[in-house]
Design an enzyme around this catalytic site. Structure first.
Site, PDB file in Angstrom:
ATOM      1  N   SER A   1      42.408 -28.987  -9.928  1.00 29.49           N
ATOM      2  CA  SER A   1      43.756 -28.579  -9.511  1.00 29.49           C
ATOM      3  C   SER A   1      44.300 -29.599  -8.520  1.00 29.49           C
ATOM      4  O   SER A   1      43.663 -29.898  -7.510  1.00 29.49           O
ATOM      5  CB  SER A   1      43.720 -27.196  -8.864  1.00 29.49           C
ATOM      6  OG  SER A   1      43.353 -26.220  -9.806  1.00 29.49           O
TER       7      SER A   1
ATOM      8  N   GLU B   1      46.138 -31.440  -2.847  1.00 26.08           N
ATOM      9  CA  GLU B   1      44.863 -31.143  -2.201  1.00 26.08           C
ATOM     10  C   GLU B   1      43.824 -32.231  -2.423  1.00 26.08           C
ATOM     11  O   GLU B   1      42.733 -32.197  -1.875  1.00 26.08           O
ATOM     12  CB  GLU B   1      44.308 -29.796  -2.670  1.00 26.08           C
ATOM     13  CG  GLU B   1      43.787 -29.756  -4.073  1.00 26.08           C
ATOM     14  CD  GLU B   1      43.036 -28.459  -4.357  1.00 26.08           C
ATOM     15  OE1 GLU B   1      41.849 -28.517  -4.687  1.00 26.08           O
ATOM     16  OE2 GLU B   1      43.645 -27.371  -4.232  1.00 26.08           O
TER      17      GLU B   1
ATOM     18  N   ARG C   1      41.154 -23.825   1.323  1.00 30.66           N
ATOM     19  CA  ARG C   1      40.955 -25.273   1.218  1.00 30.66           C
ATOM     20  C   ARG C   1      40.829 -25.926   2.601  1.00 30.66           C
ATOM     21  O   ARG C   1      41.260 -27.059   2.808  1.00 30.66           O
ATOM     22  CB  ARG C   1      42.080 -25.931   0.405  1.00 30.66           C
ATOM     23  CG  ARG C   1      42.224 -25.407  -1.013  1.00 30.66           C
ATOM     24  CD  ARG C   1      40.978 -25.667  -1.848  1.00 30.66           C
ATOM     25  NE  ARG C   1      41.119 -25.109  -3.197  1.00 30.66           N
ATOM     26  CZ  ARG C   1      40.651 -23.919  -3.566  1.00 30.66           C
ATOM     27  NH1 ARG C   1      40.022 -23.142  -2.683  1.00 30.66           N
ATOM     28  NH2 ARG C   1      40.809 -23.490  -4.801  1.00 30.66           N
TER      29      ARG C   1
END
Length: 308
Positions: free
Chosen positions: A233, A303, A182
């Site tokens: 997510s 995130e 990420r």
């Protein structure tokens, strides 16, 4: 935004719109441009058509100290409930694509799912994991998107950008992209806007590739709450742990704050059950982090990118 800047900006946008370089709306809702379907209004929402028009409007905004944010499909962002006093730039019309042998080059606004489908039709393997990810090429590079058995890092060999601060075009090759979990160089360097990427794939069997893609899509449908708006997510994977399992073990499945809820189907997803606000989501994320740490001693990081 003050009235003088507003008038100057409207004049610039109108001139560019007349040349079909972009389209724009004023006093526009941001919620439709995020997969969370949350967010207050923006002074302007602009959809650019080419990398040249993107560079032109960014040059103008930067030169006149106008606040802006560049987004693709809005699949990993959360807009605030407050008004955005500036310009939201959409790149979803930037979809130029070229293919030669096992190389595909795609502009930042190209759908990741559509890219995986195009590769399959060309009998090219390596992008199956991307089928069903609701983002665009630009966002996928920015976050080094990944799922199941793959990630962008494995297939991208070059990325292209516009440097707003220096008014230049450039590229990063190979490890210069700093693609990690990420992570990418674009999160480190302020003012760089991703224009596109080069994907190097391998020859494969189109039928086998399609079957693999369909298998991933079935798994998504079975395990993920695709029927509700979300940003995918919500948290990064904690090293050595399955984050969704940590949240489940903390007893948070179904836990809600306002219209935001920890999905009962997959604890790693925060969903908009209806009428959720940005503050609902932020409070829920904070509650989850505190509860998981109290229960397991593990710190989990969100995130999702918040655009105030």
């Amino acid at each position: 935004m003050d009235s003088i800047k507003n008038e100057i900006l409207i004049k610039k946008l109108s001139e560019m719109a007349e040349k079909d370089l972009l389209s724009y709306s004023q006093d526009a809702d941001r919620a439709p441009y995020s997969t969370f379907k949350i967010g207050g209004k923006a002074d302007f929402i602009v959809k650019v058509h080419t990398k040249e028009s993107l560079a032109e409007i960014l040059r103008f905004l930067y030169g006149n100290s106008v606040k802006y944010a560049v987004i693709g499909n809005g699949s990993n962002i959360l807009f605030s409930d407050e008004r955005y006093e500036g310009v939201i730039i959409l790149t979803t019309s930037m979809t130029a694509l070229t293919c030669e042998d096992n190389i595909i080059e795609a502009e930042c606004g190209y759908s990741l799912t559509a890219l995986a489908s195009r590769a399959q039709k060309l009998s090219l393997t390596g992008l199956e994991f991307a089928y069903g990810i609701p983002g665009s090429v630009g966002g996928a590079v920015y976050m080094n998107a990944g799922a199941y058995d793959g990630e962008i890092k494995n297939v991208v060999t070059k990325t292209y950008y516009y440097d707003v601060k220096n008014d230049t075009f450039g590229e990063f090759t190979g490890e210069e992209n700093k693609l990690g979990y990420r992570e990418s160089v674009y999160q480190e360097k302020d003012g760089l806007v991703i224009l596109g990427a080069r994907f190097e794939l391998e020859k494969g069997d189109s039928t086998a590739i399609l079957e693999k893609m369909q298998g991933f899509m079935r798994a998504r449908s079975e395990k993920q709450p695709l029927e509700y708006p979300s940003a995918g997510s919500t948290f990064k994977r904690a090293p050595g742990y399955f984050t969704a399992k940590l949240i489940d073990e903390a007893g948070l499945k179904g836990y809600s704050v306002g219209g935001a809820q920890v999905s009962e189907k997959h604890a790693g997803f925060v969903i908009n059950r209806g009428g959720a606000t940005s503050e609902d989501v932020k409070k829920l994320v904070s509650d989850i982090q505190k509860a998981v740490y109290k229960n397991s001693g593990v710190e989990i990081k969100c995130e999702i990118k918040i655009i105030e």
